[in-house]
Design a protein around this motif. Sequence first.
Motif, PDB file in Angstrom:
ATOM      1  N   GLN A 140       0.828  -1.208   0.000  1.00  0.00           N
ATOM      2  CA  GLN A 140       0.000   0.000   0.000  1.00  0.00           C
ATOM      3  C   GLN A 140       0.859   1.252   0.000  1.00  0.00           C
ATOM      4  N   ALA A 141       1.883   1.254   0.844  1.00  0.00           N
ATOM      5  CA  ALA A 141       2.740   2.438   0.958  1.00  0.00           C
ATOM      6  C   ALA A 141       3.470   2.706  -0.358  1.00  0.00           C
ATOM      7  N   LEU A 142       3.949   1.642  -0.999  1.00  0.00           N
ATOM      8  CA  LEU A 142       4.697   1.836  -2.249  1.00  0.00           C
ATOM      9  C   LEU A 142       3.799   2.400  -3.344  1.00  0.00           C
ATOM     10  N   ARG A 143       2.546   1.971  -3.367  1.00  0.00           N
ATOM     11  CA  ARG A 143       1.628   2.572  -4.347  1.00  0.00           C
ATOM     12  C   ARG A 143       1.461   4.053  -4.076  1.00  0.00           C
ATOM     13  N   ARG A 144       1.317   4.377  -2.813  1.00  0.00           N
ATOM     14  CA  ARG A 144       1.087   5.784  -2.475  1.00  0.00           C
ATOM     15  C   ARG A 144       2.285   6.662  -2.763  1.00  0.00           C
ATOM     16  N   VAL A 145       3.473   6.082  -2.707  1.00  0.00           N
ATOM     17  CA  VAL A 145       4.689   6.890  -2.797  1.00  0.00           C
ATOM     18  C   VAL A 145       5.105   7.116  -4.256  1.00  0.00           C
ATOM     19  N   ILE A 146       4.460   6.439  -5.177  1.00  0.00           N
ATOM     20  CA  ILE A 146       4.915   6.519  -6.578  1.00  0.00           C
ATOM     21  C   ILE A 146       5.072   7.958  -7.086  1.00  0.00           C
ATOM     22  N   PRO A 147       4.118   8.861  -6.883  1.00  0.00           N
ATOM     23  CA  PRO A 147       4.313  10.212  -7.429  1.00  0.00           C
ATOM     24  C   PRO A 147       5.569  10.899  -6.877  1.00  0.00           C
ATOM     25  N   GLN A 148       5.762  10.828  -5.568  1.00  0.00           N
ATOM     26  CA  GLN A 148       6.944  11.449  -4.971  1.00  0.00           C
ATOM     27  C   GLN A 148       8.213  10.735  -5.411  1.00  0.00           C
ATOM     28  N   TRP A 149       8.121   9.425  -5.457  1.00  0.00           N
ATOM     29  CA  TRP A 149       9.284   8.639  -5.832  1.00  0.00           C
ATOM     30  C   TRP A 149       9.679   8.937  -7.270  1.00  0.00           C
ATOM     31  N   SER A 150       8.704   9.133  -8.129  1.00  0.00           N
ATOM     32  CA  SER A 150       8.990   9.465  -9.523  1.00  0.00           C
ATOM     33  C   SER A 150       9.749  10.771  -9.620  1.00  0.00           C
ATOM     34  N   ASN A 151       9.306  11.768  -8.871  1.00  0.00           N
ATOM     35  CA  ASN A 151      10.028  13.048  -8.859  1.00  0.00           C
ATOM     36  C   ASN A 151      11.472  12.856  -8.445  1.00  0.00           C
ATOM     37  N   GLU A 152      11.652  12.079  -7.388  1.00  0.00           N
ATOM     38  CA  GLU A 152      12.991  11.848  -6.869  1.00  0.00           C
ATOM     39  C   GLU A 152      13.841  11.120  -7.920  1.00  0.00           C
ATOM     40  N   ALA A 153      13.274  10.110  -8.551  1.00  0.00           N
ATOM     41  CA  ALA A 153      14.026   9.331  -9.536  1.00  0.00           C
ATOM     42  C   ALA A 153      14.448  10.214 -10.705  1.00  0.00           C
ATOM     43  N   ILE A 154      13.565  11.079 -11.141  1.00  0.00           N
ATOM     44  CA  ILE A 154      13.873  11.947 -12.279  1.00  0.00           C
ATOM     45  C   ILE A 154      14.906  13.001 -11.892  1.00  0.00           C
ATOM     46  N   LEU A 155      14.772  13.484 -10.665  1.00  0.00           N
ATOM     47  CA  LEU A 155      15.787  14.416 -10.160  1.00  0.00           C
ATOM     48  C   LEU A 155      17.172  13.762 -10.194  1.00  0.00           C
ATOM     49  N   GLU A 156      17.228  12.514  -9.763  1.00  0.00           N
ATOM     50  CA  GLU A 156      18.518  11.811  -9.722  1.00  0.00           C
ATOM     51  C   GLU A 156      19.053  11.548 -11.124  1.00  0.00           C
ATOM     52  N   LEU A 157      18.143  11.317 -12.058  1.00  0.00           N
ATOM     53  CA  LEU A 157      18.578  11.105 -13.441  1.00  0.00           C
ATOM     54  C   LEU A 157      19.339  12.342 -13.928  1.00  0.00           C
ATOM     55  N   LYS A 158      18.822  13.506 -13.596  1.00  0.00           N
ATOM     56  CA  LYS A 158      19.511  14.740 -13.978  1.00  0.00           C
ATOM     57  C   LYS A 158      20.803  14.933 -13.167  1.00  0.00           C
ATOM     58  N   PHE A 159      20.752  14.490 -11.897  1.00  0.00           N
ATOM     59  CA  PHE A 159      21.927  14.648 -11.047  1.00  0.00           C
ATOM     60  C   PHE A 159      23.098  13.765 -11.478  1.00  0.00           C
ATOM     61  N   THR A 160      22.835  12.726 -12.291  1.00  0.00           N
ATOM     62  CA  THR A 160      23.970  11.902 -12.731  1.00  0.00           C
ATOM     63  C   THR A 160      24.972  12.763 -13.484  1.00  0.00           C
ATOM     64  N   SER A 161      24.519  13.925 -13.986  1.00  0.00           N
ATOM     65  CA  SER A 161      25.423  14.772 -14.766  1.00  0.00           C
ATOM     66  C   SER A 161      26.609  15.285 -13.947  1.00  0.00           C
ATOM     67  N   ILE A 162      26.448  15.356 -12.622  1.00  0.00           N
ATOM     68  CA  ILE A 162      27.585  15.875 -11.852  1.00  0.00           C
ATOM     69  C   ILE A 162      28.722  14.869 -11.783  1.00  0.00           C
ATOM     70  N   ALA A 163      28.475  13.631 -12.203  1.00  0.00           N
ATOM     71  CA  ALA A 163      29.551  12.635 -12.197  1.00  0.00           C
ATOM     72  C   ALA A 163      30.667  13.029 -13.158  1.00  0.00           C
ATOM     73  N   PHE A 164      30.357  13.935 -14.091  1.00  0.00           N
ATOM     74  CA  PHE A 164      31.405  14.386 -15.019  1.00  0.00           C
ATOM     75  C   PHE A 164      32.533  15.059 -14.251  1.00  0.00           C
ATOM     76  N   ALA A 165      32.209  15.608 -13.076  1.00  0.00           N
ATOM     77  CA  ALA A 165      33.218  16.313 -12.272  1.00  0.00           C
ATOM     78  C   ALA A 165      34.327  15.380 -11.791  1.00  0.00           C
ATOM     79  N   ILE A 166      34.034  14.083 -11.686  1.00  0.00           N
ATOM     80  CA  ILE A 166      35.098  13.159 -11.267  1.00  0.00           C
ATOM     81  C   ILE A 166      35.530  12.268 -12.427  1.00  0.00           C
ATOM     82  N   GLY A 167      35.140  12.663 -13.641  1.00  0.00           N
ATOM     83  CA  GLY A 167      35.705  12.002 -14.814  1.00  0.00           C
ATOM     84  C   GLY A 167      34.945  10.794 -15.334  1.00  0.00           C
TER      85      GLY A 167
END
Lengths: 223, 254
Positions: A140-167
């Motif tokens: 039940q909780a995982l169903r409820r969390v999907i909208p927030q979790w989606s935001n977080e997942a997409i945010l992290e997808l964009k955040f992978t770009s900072i990995a360029f800083a360490i090569g």
Amino acid sequence: MSDFLDFAAEHLPYILAGVPTTLALWILAITFGFFFGLVLAWCRIYGKKPAYWASTGYIEIFRGTPMLVQMLFIYLGLPEVGLTFDPFTAAVIAIGLNTSAYQAEYFRGAIQSIPQGQMTAARAMGMSDLQGLIFIVLPQALRRVIPQWSNEAILELKFTSIAFAIGVTEITARAETIGFKTFRFFEIFLIVAAVYFVLTATVAQILHIVERRTAVPGLTLGR
Amino acid sequence: MSALLEVEGIRKKYGQFEVLKGVSLQLERGQAKVVMGPSGTGKSTLLRCINYLTPPDAGTVRLDGEEVVPRNLNRIRQQVAFVFQDFNLFTHLRVIDNITIGPRRILGLSKTEARDRAMRELERVGLADKVRAYPAELSGGQQQRVSIARALAMEPKVILFDEPTSALDPELTGEVVNVMKRLASEGMTMLVVSHEIGFARSAADEIVFMDGGHILEQGPPAQLFDAPQHERTRRFLRMIGDQVGDAAAAGEGA
Ligand SMILES: Nc1ncnc2c1ncn2[C@@H]1O[C@H](COP(=O)(O)OP(=O)(O)OP(=O)(O)O)[C@@H](O)[C@H]1O
Ligand SMILES: [Mg+2]
């Protein structure tokens, strides 16, 4: 315009060759963050004092400091105490640890939003607390969390770009390379932004379908 | 032969406030007892102490001669079903899965065995056509009947009911009461907290009247309703009688 298209056609393949790295980085990090986030949420809700304080401290520290600093600390700082990682692994660890702190808080909120009676009913029929969590509360909780979790997942997808800083040669790093080779930063970063946009839009769409497919009357709020 | 369910000397305190002051009762195989009493008297607490959802401070509970202790708790609970006032059906599961999850995950039945059993119990409560529905798509009365089917599918030795109709609109209590009457007549052992006079009169073997954390008196319905020993009991019965109007349209009093 045709000049831009020629430029894009020439360099897009090199950029796109970084997509698997970006996606691998992302998937490993959010998957780690998912499971570790669940453990942290468990500790905050059901944990005894030490587990509660340890997880709370962890969450506050990782949410209260920049991810780039965390990544540089892991990649450049930890070798000084004898822990050395290659750039990709260091980036996965940094993003994974960081997102776990955020995911933990979303999981905690969702678990606590499930009415107590659900767990009571599970226990009353003879389930252990762990069974109640796995079969009743989490689904039940995982169903409820999907909208927030989606935001977080997409945010992290964009955040992978900072990995360029360490090569890590993911797509942002590749764009930078081309930029310095051709000095056409304007075009190349437009192109790389478009690539990110396609990725995030696709992921958002997939997660949206998951949300719809798993929706249950009376459980998901609104919509 | 000893009673199926023996509750002895149950005490429970919340802070300084002693809710249960040593409650004892026995339930024979096939017996239906109805517990009544004013609000806040500890009726729910008593039921929850019986299956240790709320661990009692003192006293013992025995099922079939076996004392309930933390070690055998989950096994005992499989045999002591609980029906809640607010149903507590599992929101994310369809009716069929609400009923099969216990038999499958706890009793270890196969998928088809659990399904057959669930269908049998659903027919018993008259809801075979709702197998695929989610709880939120059912009326309160239907939800409570599903939760009774869920309890029955564990094939328990005894079922505890905590005011199973008091969250229902008056016109829906009848369908739940009818199911419970049928269970009682089929020999199900039941301990029911309820102010449904109609059910109590026709289906209960005994009425237990609780007041202030004690059992004040108990006896067959005819005796307790028509010749109560204590003034407190008389006053309580008058009060729910007034609220209810007549037993047929009985909503929960108190
Ligand atoms: N978890 C709790 N913490 C503190 N006090 C509690 C708790 N649960 C119940 N109580 C108190 O214990 C007393 C008995 O409660 P209980 O729910 O058993 O009464 P009841 O007879 O079922 O009443 P009702 O008819 O209203 O359901 C009440 O005064 C209640 O406030
Ligand atoms: Mg109560």
